[in-house]
Motif scaffolding. Structure first.
Motif, PDB file in Angstrom:
ATOM      1  N   SER A 208       0.947  -1.199  -0.024  1.00 46.31           N
ATOM      2  CA  SER A 208       0.175   0.047  -0.103  1.00 46.31           C
ATOM      3  C   SER A 208       0.810   1.001   0.180  1.00 46.31           C
ATOM      4  O   SER A 208       0.270   2.367  -0.373  1.00 46.31           O
ATOM      5  CB  SER A 208      -0.961   0.046   1.063  1.00 46.31           C
ATOM      6  N   ARG A 210       3.633   4.127  -0.925  1.00 40.73           N
ATOM      7  CA  ARG A 210       3.974   4.663  -2.326  1.00 40.73           C
ATOM      8  C   ARG A 210       4.934   5.763  -2.148  1.00 40.73           C
ATOM      9  O   ARG A 210       5.168   6.464  -0.926  1.00 40.73           O
ATOM     10  CB  ARG A 210       2.915   5.326  -2.850  1.00 40.73           C
ATOM     11  N   ASN A 227       6.359   2.619  -7.918  1.00 40.35           N
ATOM     12  CA  ASN A 227       4.893   2.873  -7.617  1.00 40.35           C
ATOM     13  C   ASN A 227       4.222   1.829  -8.259  1.00 40.35           C
ATOM     14  O   ASN A 227       2.984   1.326  -7.857  1.00 40.35           O
ATOM     15  CB  ASN A 227       4.570   4.454  -7.727  1.00 40.35           C
ATOM     16  N   SER A 230       4.136  -1.470  -7.540  1.00 40.80           N
ATOM     17  CA  SER A 230       3.602  -1.713  -5.985  1.00 40.80           C
ATOM     18  C   SER A 230       2.320  -1.921  -6.220  1.00 40.80           C
ATOM     19  O   SER A 230       1.528  -2.517  -5.634  1.00 40.80           O
ATOM     20  CB  SER A 230       4.203  -0.695  -4.906  1.00 40.80           C
ATOM     21  N   SER A 231       1.623  -0.946  -7.003  1.00 43.41           N
ATOM     22  CA  SER A 231       0.316  -0.993  -7.382  1.00 43.41           C
ATOM     23  C   SER A 231      -0.197  -2.202  -8.015  1.00 43.41           C
ATOM     24  O   SER A 231      -1.203  -2.572  -7.780  1.00 43.41           O
ATOM     25  CB  SER A 231      -0.282   0.242  -8.202  1.00 43.41           C
ATOM     26  N   SER A 232       0.707  -2.665  -8.956  1.00 44.84           N
ATOM     27  CA  SER A 232       0.187  -3.804  -9.471  1.00 44.84           C
ATOM     28  C   SER A 232       0.347  -5.004  -8.739  1.00 44.84           C
ATOM     29  O   SER A 232      -0.657  -6.021  -8.874  1.00 44.84           O
ATOM     30  CB  SER A 232       1.474  -4.097 -10.648  1.00 44.84           C
ATOM     31  N   GLU A 234      -0.326  -5.117  -5.643  1.00 47.69           N
ATOM     32  CA  GLU A 234      -1.353  -4.756  -4.448  1.00 47.69           C
ATOM     33  C   GLU A 234      -2.698  -5.344  -5.421  1.00 47.69           C
ATOM     34  O   GLU A 234      -3.560  -6.097  -4.569  1.00 47.69           O
ATOM     35  CB  GLU A 234      -1.522  -3.411  -4.307  1.00 47.69           C
ATOM     36  N   LYS A 235      -2.643  -4.874  -6.484  1.00 48.15           N
ATOM     37  CA  LYS A 235      -4.182  -5.611  -7.029  1.00 48.15           C
ATOM     38  C   LYS A 235      -3.805  -7.081  -7.357  1.00 48.15           C
ATOM     39  O   LYS A 235      -4.856  -7.857  -7.200  1.00 48.15           O
ATOM     40  CB  LYS A 235      -4.146  -4.903  -8.405  1.00 48.15           C
TER      41      LYS A 235
END
Length: 465
Positions: A208, A210, A227, A230-232, A234-235
């Motif tokens: 989570s 960033r 970032n 990390s977002s990918s 997380e999804k």
């Protein structure tokens, strides 16, 4: 010893500063030795030749000697006029670099009318000197000597006036350099330190956090890429948890039925033979349901990992579609669903017959499943721009825009509360998309209240050369 990147850059900057100081020293030494000494030497020679030119009459009268003495007083040079080598030794009784002023070889050169340059350290003066001895000649030979020299100032004396300027400029240079280096260090290494910290959090499962890059230079772009990663992740983690939850949910229900009815049969908890047979029928159906879930999961995984070989061959695609639609005649009649078919029968593609049939079956099955009774399902097969276009339209429930992009994910259903009678596990479209991808095609779906839900598949058509 291993150095960090920050330490390496710091050492590099120190090396640059050291090289700058060393270069400055060499430059000052060059100014002293090559420019200052050369200018003094040229000046001594010029003054000596100019002084010797007064004796072109070949006589050392008192008037000329007085003029030379006056010049000696007012100038920075020391000028000695003598009539012999012995007299010169009396006026300048010092050694230069430990050697006598006039050597035997020097006397011969002077006798021939040439001047000689004398440079070196005089111990008694504690100075270096630059001088020259010029001969005075007449028709009868050497009648006198002129020795003109100047004591040299030390290097620190030469640049004494500029030392405060050098100190001031050096201090300003050092302060500015420190500010610049510190700003570069902060802008360069702080994001890297943040990335290192965030990578540790990602490694521990926290996706989570960033980064907030100040600038979009190379390091800022690296932070932005981190970032996105990390977002990918997380999804992906959310999808994985949802997938596991769906798998558990899908498997728990049939296992619960199988376990419950098996216990009922073992404990003879039935009142008639027909009831026992219904229990066995339910166990059989739930077993088939489990087998289909497992089979579809294995099938989908193999397709995604390219572990299934696609045996491509020319296919008369229209006939394959007719054969697939025939499999649904009973279900169409049960729901009183009409079919409108627009099929071009001369289309040929190069593909795997079993896999393409699986695509047709899943798409038509979903269209019938989600169509209300007494409605219509439209099936189209066309050739457009060297592509086979397969389009199926039904008037079922409208799919939300948020759900459209997720259709095709494992176990994803637009209706979370769908009853068991509806059937399906959310794997069919996932398998369809993988098969279409293996055939270099595209899958798309749209849904609105007017047009209905439209599933369209495009696969390159086959043309004989």
């Amino acid at each position: 010893m291993k150095f960090t990147l920050s330490q390496k850059v710091f050492v590099l900057i120190l090396a640059i500063i050291a090289c700058t100081i060393f270069f400055s020293f060499l430059f000052l030494h060059f100014l002293y030795k090559d420019l200052y000494l050369k200018s003094i030497r040229d000046s001594v020679i010029y003054q000596g030749e100019n002084t010797a030119s007064h004796f072109h009459y070949g006589s050392l009268n008192d008037e000329i000697i007085d003029k030379i003495h006056w010049f000696n007083v007012v100038s920075e040079y020391e000028v000695i006029v003598v009539s012999s080598f012995e007299e010169l030794d009396d006026h300048f009784p010092y050694n230069i670099d430990g050697e006598h002023l006039i050597k035997q070889s020097d006397q011969k050169k002077l006798a021939q009318g040439n001047y000689i340059i004398k440079e070196g350290h005089v111990k008694e003066m504690d100075r270096n000197i630059v001088g020259a001895v010029f001969p005075i000649q007449s028709d009868n030979g050497l009648i006198g000597l002129i020795f003109i020299y100047v004591p040299l100032a030390a290097m620190q004396e030469v640049f004494q006036g500029s030392i405060p300027i050098l100190i001031l400029v050096g201090s300003i240079y050092f302060i500015l350099l420190f500010i610049v280096v510190n700003r570069i260090r902060n802008s360069l290494f702080k994001p890297l330190t943040d990335i290192q910290q965030l990578s540790k959090e990602v490694a521990n499962g926290n996706y989570s956090s960033r980064l907030d890059p100040d600038k979009m230079d190379e390091v800022g772009q690296l932070a932005e890429a981190f970032n996105l990663m990390s977002s990918s992740l997380e999804k992906q983690e959310e999808r994985k948890k949802e997938f596991i939850s769906n798998v558990v949910h899908e498997l728990r229900t049939p296992l619960t039925y199988i376990g419950g009815y098996t216990q009922a049969l073992k404990q003879n908890l039935y009142s008639s033979k027909e009831e026992a047979e219904s229990y066995l029928t339910t166990i059989e159906k739930e077993t088939e349901r489990l087998n289909k879930i497992v089979h579809d999961l294995i099938d989908l995984n193999y397709l995604q990992e390219n572990l299934y070989g696609v045996e491509k061959e020319p296919i008369a695609i229209a006939q394959l579609l007719f054969d697939t639609i025939d499999l649904f005649q009973i279900r169409l009649a049960q729901k009183n669903i009409q079919t409108q078919m627009i099929i071009h029968e001369d289309i040929i593609i190069c593909g795997d017959t079993k896999r393409i049939e699986q695509v047709f079956y899943n798409i038509i099955d979903n269209a019938i499943k989600y169509s209300p009774p007494a409605s219509e399902v439209k099936v189209e097969l066309r050739a457009e721009a060297e592509m086979m276009v397969f389009r199926v339209t039904n008037k079922g429930n409208v799919i939300n825009k948020e759900d459209l992009s997720r259709i095709g994910e494992r176990f994803f259903r637009t209706d979370k509360a769908r009853s068991r009678s509806t059937g399906g596990f959310g794997l069919g479209i996932s398998i369809v998309k993988q098969i279409v991808t293996l055939h270099h095609g595209t899958f798309s779906i749209s849904s609105d209240p007017v047009e209905g839900t439209i599933v369209m598949i495009q696969i390159p058509a086959f043309y004989e050369e």
